[in-house]
Scaffold this active site. Structure first.
Site, short mmCIF file in Angstrom:
data_model
loop_
_atom_site.label_atom_id
_atom_site.label_comp_id
_atom_site.label_asym_id
_atom_site.label_seq_id
_atom_site.Cartn_x
_atom_site.Cartn_y
_atom_site.Cartn_z
N HIS A 72 1.19 14.74 2.16
CA HIS A 72 0.47 15.44 1.10
C HIS A 72 1.44 16.26 0.26
O HIS A 72 1.32 16.33 -0.96
CB HIS A 72 -0.60 16.37 1.68
CG HIS A 72 -1.67 15.64 2.40
ND1 HIS A 72 -2.68 16.27 3.06
CD2 HIS A 72 -1.89 14.32 2.54
CE1 HIS A 72 -3.48 15.38 3.61
NE2 HIS A 72 -3.02 14.19 3.31
N ARG B 82 -5.48 9.17 -9.46
CA ARG B 82 -5.85 9.18 -8.03
C ARG B 82 -6.68 10.42 -7.75
O ARG B 82 -6.16 11.49 -7.43
CB ARG B 82 -4.60 9.17 -7.17
CG ARG B 82 -3.78 7.89 -7.25
CD ARG B 82 -2.51 8.02 -6.42
NE ARG B 82 -1.92 6.75 -6.07
CZ ARG B 82 -0.74 6.32 -6.51
NH1 ARG B 82 -0.03 7.06 -7.33
NH2 ARG B 82 -0.26 5.16 -6.11
N ARG C 67 -9.72 6.46 -10.63
CA ARG C 67 -9.94 5.68 -9.42
C ARG C 67 -10.74 6.59 -8.48
O ARG C 67 -10.33 7.73 -8.21
CB ARG C 67 -8.58 5.30 -8.82
CG ARG C 67 -8.59 4.26 -7.73
CD ARG C 67 -8.49 4.78 -6.33
NE ARG C 67 -7.36 5.60 -6.01
CZ ARG C 67 -6.17 5.15 -5.58
NH1 ARG C 67 -5.93 3.87 -5.47
NH2 ARG C 67 -5.23 5.98 -5.23
N GLU D 145 -6.52 -5.13 -4.17
CA GLU D 145 -5.51 -4.68 -3.23
C GLU D 145 -5.55 -5.50 -1.95
O GLU D 145 -4.62 -5.47 -1.16
CB GLU D 145 -5.72 -3.21 -2.89
CG GLU D 145 -5.70 -2.31 -4.12
CD GLU D 145 -5.72 -0.84 -3.77
OE1 GLU D 145 -4.64 -0.27 -3.59
OE2 GLU D 145 -6.82 -0.27 -3.67
N ASN E 60 0.96 -1.73 -4.19
CA ASN E 60 1.42 -1.08 -2.94
C ASN E 60 0.65 -1.63 -1.75
O ASN E 60 1.22 -2.04 -0.74
CB ASN E 60 1.18 0.44 -3.00
CG ASN E 60 1.90 1.09 -4.15
OD1 ASN E 60 2.87 0.55 -4.66
ND2 ASN E 60 1.42 2.24 -4.56
N ASP E 61 -0.67 -1.60 -1.88
CA ASP E 61 -1.48 -2.11 -0.77
C ASP E 61 -1.46 -3.63 -0.73
O ASP E 61 -1.34 -4.23 0.33
CB ASP E 61 -2.92 -1.59 -0.89
CG ASP E 61 -3.06 -0.23 -0.25
OD1 ASP E 61 -2.58 -0.06 0.88
OD2 ASP E 61 -3.62 0.68 -0.88
N ARG F 111 3.28 -0.55 4.57
CA ARG F 111 4.02 0.11 3.48
C ARG F 111 4.65 1.43 3.92
O ARG F 111 5.52 1.97 3.25
CB ARG F 111 3.09 0.34 2.27
CG ARG F 111 1.97 1.29 2.52
CD ARG F 111 0.93 1.28 1.41
NE ARG F 111 1.11 2.35 0.44
CZ ARG F 111 0.20 2.69 -0.46
NH1 ARG F 111 -0.95 2.02 -0.54
NH2 ARG F 111 0.40 3.66 -1.30
N CYS G 126 -1.21 -1.54 -11.30
CA CYS G 126 -0.78 -0.18 -11.02
C CYS G 126 -0.11 -0.23 -9.65
O CYS G 126 -0.21 -1.20 -8.95
CB CYS G 126 -1.96 0.79 -11.06
SG CYS G 126 -3.30 0.39 -9.94
C1 PEP Z 1 -1.75 0.65 -4.65
O1 PEP Z 1 -2.10 0.43 -3.48
O2 PEP Z 1 -0.92 -0.05 -5.26
C2 PEP Z 1 -2.31 1.79 -5.37
C3 PEP Z 1 -2.05 1.96 -6.64
O3 PEP Z 1 -3.04 2.70 -4.67
P1 PEP Z 1 -2.40 3.77 -3.67
O4 PEP Z 1 -0.90 3.68 -3.78
O5 PEP Z 1 -2.92 5.08 -4.09
O6 PEP Z 1 -2.89 3.30 -2.36
MG MG Z 2 -3.89 1.42 -2.76
#
Ligand code: PEP
Ligand code: MG
Length: 756
Positions: free
Chosen positions: A367, A474, A510, A609, A632-633, A643, A680
């Protein structure tokens, strides 16, 4: 006054006189050990200090041989003293020489002593030394004696701190000659040079003793009352919103604040001659020390709560809720050194010109890392041993690009880093110059470059970076940095602030993406085997409807008369999207029926995702207004590589045939369905990846603000159609290293995809 407190009280008075007399720290320690041995009827009293090279050195003794002072140096985990230093716990033994951990040092002449009692000397949550007493006869030390010795240790912590300072000054040359490099995990990129400042979230006790126990009891009681009122208020605010387990967690916290045992312990301290602050500080040290060794999850949670209450109470007594940072405006900027760091704590350092942040335990730092990124402060986490290896005031280089912290770096290294920083700022100047230019490729294709944001702090970066809007807001960050669940009003005001600030530029909100690595302490989600695959994101939101609907209501209300774009995280199957959208529509109706002005337009999207959702695009095409790929996910699920675990997440490359083929298919499907798609996630902030994605047909990219400049520069240097064509011929066939082939292609095409 209880019987057991009369002896400490006398001792405390004498200690107070000794502290007030001032003078050389070593001399004072010599007097202290004599006094302690005399009062506790011990044959020996000794103090061990943790030195800069992490040894435990005997610095004062009454009863052991004088020549052992400074000669006896124990390894950090050697003997009973080492055991106390490692566990941060008191240790009482009837017959020490028979204990398996006993380490015999002939120079001390300690053969005749059997009974042993030792306690850690703690400062800023670190063991800085050990205080011991010994007796010839085998005997069991009582609880009250252990407590007395702990209280003395607390006072000694300050004298030892002076000694450490004096020694440090004397050893400065040697220290400079002993640089050290620690490897850690980069939580926010960048390079910072400064001086170590320890994070301690409380106001230290200025005075330890008081002759006015009545007055101190009254101050303490008032502060406790204030604390209880604020904790009760905190619980009451969420009473309507929380049910079941989360509610129990808050209730437990509240019960702890009202716990008579805790209060009695504090009051006993002041009645024994301590100031209110010192009594709380003593409790805090005990809780911390127990926390160091507690393994049971339930007990740890309670101890965390208690430590938090101690901290709050100390702040109330200090008359300020804020954390203070002493900064010398003439000197080097501070680098915060912390074992743990909360996001709210970090926010309080805002405006202190931090050069960097080093956090020993990365798990609690996630955080804080979010906030560090919003503040753009170079930050490293996961640095075992950090707080014992660094000393307050040490020169530090935080290299969050390479994941290294250089402690006490030599001049050559400092000069090299100064050059790197200068180079970075030259590049930044180039990006600033491009700020108002659009991201248009050489063949005239316009790419939308958006920012990933999450806190009000991020809003200025959109303008500063020259971005086209916010492609991912976010919303859960507000939840993560708050101590309680943000009430409707607070959510409305944040979303309104975002929309006001962005004006005509688009913002995609989001909805809450909680669970996984984003746990809320006061929702107390159960621990899961695989949190990334668990009860998170839209699954969590759909199951905690009260929380989710409150957020949707806040979004609808904030967008009054304006455009509202909302997307749902990690949608796996179409039904999840339909259900979430239906709830949004209900909130829209509800607000409109009550006379609130609805948003002028509403666009609803889903995040891709989970790979499964790539095969649901046809079903949602008529219902969703857009899709955004969260790389990312998506990539962690695609490659089955967590990740959060660099060992596996860095093993796979997005610029590889499997990932690029998959994304090319998604882009193509969306093109055929006429479904707007964006990317994103951190991947689009890397110029090489951004160019590949743009070439595949993703013309809206959302990324961390700092990456807009490098990506814009890259886009403006490429003939996108040519790159797209070349990439499409490389993808279907071939089997080599795609990244290498792409980089060779960039060379041929004269593309500038340098990282920063
Ligand atoms: C992602 O997963 O790419 C994303 C943008 O969401 P977060 O990184 O907040 O999980
Ligand atoms: Mg994500």
């Amino acid at each position: 006054m209880p019987e057991t407190y009369s002896a400490p009280r006398l001792l405390m008075n004498r200690l107070r006189q000794m502290m007030a007399a001032g003078g050389d720290a070593e001399e004072r320690l010599a007097k202290v050990v004599k006094l302690v041995a005399g009062t506790m009827v011990a044959d020996v009293c000794s103090i061990y200090l943790r030195t800069a090279d992490n040894m435990l050195e005997l610095v004062a003794t009454e009863g052991l041989r004088a020549e052992a002072v400074t000669r006896t140096r124990l390894h950090p985990d050697e003997g009973l003293v080492g055991q106390i230093a490692v566990s941060a716990q008191p240790l009482a033994i009837q017959d020490a020489p028979r204990h398996p951990a006993f380490s015999y040092r002939p120079e001390t002449g300690e053969d005749p002593y059997h009974a042993f009692l030792g306690v850690p000397i703690l400062r800023n949550g670190r063991v800085t030394g050990v205080l011991t007493v010994q007796n010839r006869t085998e005997r069991a030390y009582g609880e009250d004696e252990i407590e007395t010795l702990q209280t003395i240790a607390m006072v000694l912590a300050e004298v030892l701190a002076n000694l450490i300072e004096t020694r440090k000054a004397a050893e400065a040359d040697e220290q400079n000659g002993r640089p050290n490099t620690l490897g850690g995990r980069s939580l926010c990129g960048g390079i910072g040079i400064g001086r170590a400042v320890f994070h301690d979230p409380v106001v230290p006790a200025a005075k330890f003793f008081s002759s006015d126990s009545e007055g101190e009891s009254e101050r303490l009681s008032k502060a406790l009352e204030q604390l209880r009122v604020s904790v009760d208020a905190m619980v009451a605010i969420d009473a309507g919103a929380l049910m079941g387990e989360p509610r129990e967690v808050l209730e437990t916290y509240r019960l702890l604040a009202h716990d008579p045992a805790w209060t009695d312990r504090l009051l006993e301290g002041v009645q024994g001659g301590l100031t209110a602050e010192a009594a709380v500080d003593r409790a805090r040290r005990e809780h911390r020390a127990r926390l160091e060794s507690a393994t049971d999850a339930y007990l740890r949670e309670r101890l965390f709560d208690l430590e938090d209450l101690d901290n709050r109470l100390l702040r109330i007594l200090g008359g300020t809720e804020k954390i203070k940072l002493e900064v010398n405006p003439e000197g080097p900027p501070p680098v915060i050194i912390a074992r743990r760091l909360g996001p709210a704590d970090l926010l309080e350092y805002r405006g202190s010109g931090l050069a960097g942040i080093l956090i020993e335990e990365a798990s609690v730092s996630s955080h804080a890392a979010i906030v560090a990124r919003a503040l753009e402060i170079p930050t490293l986490g996961n640095l075992p041993g950090l707080t014992t290896l660094v000393e307050e005031g040490d020169p530090i280089i935080v290299d969050a690009e390479e994941g290294q912290a250089h402690l006490r770096a030599d001049d050559a290294l400092k000069a090299a880093y100064a050059d790197r920083i200068a180079l970075r700022s030259e590049r930044q100047a180039v990006y600033r110059a491009m700020r108002d230019l659009p991201a248009v490729s050489l063949d005239g294709q316009r790419i939308q470059l958006m920012v990933n944001a999450g806190l009000a702090l991020d809003l200025d970066t959109v303008e500063d970076a020259g971005a086209d809007g916010i492609g991912l807001f976010r919303t859960e960050f507000q939840f993560l940095v708050s101590e309680t669940l943000p009430p409707l009003g607070e959510q409305i005001s944040l979303y309104t602030e975002v929309l006001d600030k962005l004006g005509t530029k688009p913002v995609i909100f989001r909805t809450v993406d909680l669970g996984g690595d984003k746990m809320l302490p006061n929702l107390n989600q159960a621990r899961e085997e695989n949190p990334a695959l668990g009860w998170r994101s839209i699954r969590f939101a759909l199951d905690t409807r009260g929380l989710f609907r409150r957020q949707l209501r806040a979004l609808v209300r904030a967008a009054s008369g304006r455009e509202l774009r909302v997307m749902f995280p990690m949608v796996t199957i179409p039904e999840e999207f339909f259900e979430a959208k239906a709830l949004l529509m209900q909130e829209l109706e509800w607000s409109t029926a009550r006379g609130f002005v609805p948003p002028e337009t509403l666009k609803v999207g889903a995040m891709l995702e989970a790979p499964s959702f790539a095969y649901c695009l046809t079903e949602i095409a008529g219902e969703a207004d857009f899709v955004s790929v969260g790389t990312n996910d998506l990539m962690q699920f695609f490659f089955a590589a967590d990740r959060m675990t660099p060992k596996v997440s860095e093993r796979y490359d997005m610029v590889s045939r499997p990932a690029m083929r998959f994304l090319a298919e998604v882009a193509e499907t969306c093109r055929k369905l006429d479904l707007p798609i964006s990317i994103c996630g951190e991947a689009s902030g890397d110029p090489v990846q951004a160019l590949c994605l743009a070439a595949l047909g993703f013309h809206t990219l959302s990324m961390p603000a700092a990456q807009i400049g490098p990506v814009k520069k890259a886009i403006r240097s490429v003939h996108l159609a040519r790159l797209g064509h070349a990439l499409c011929t490389l993808l279907p066939t071939g089997h080599g290293d795609l990244r290498k082939e792409v980089l060779a292609l960039f060379d041929d095409l004269g593309v500038d995809a340098s990282l920063n």
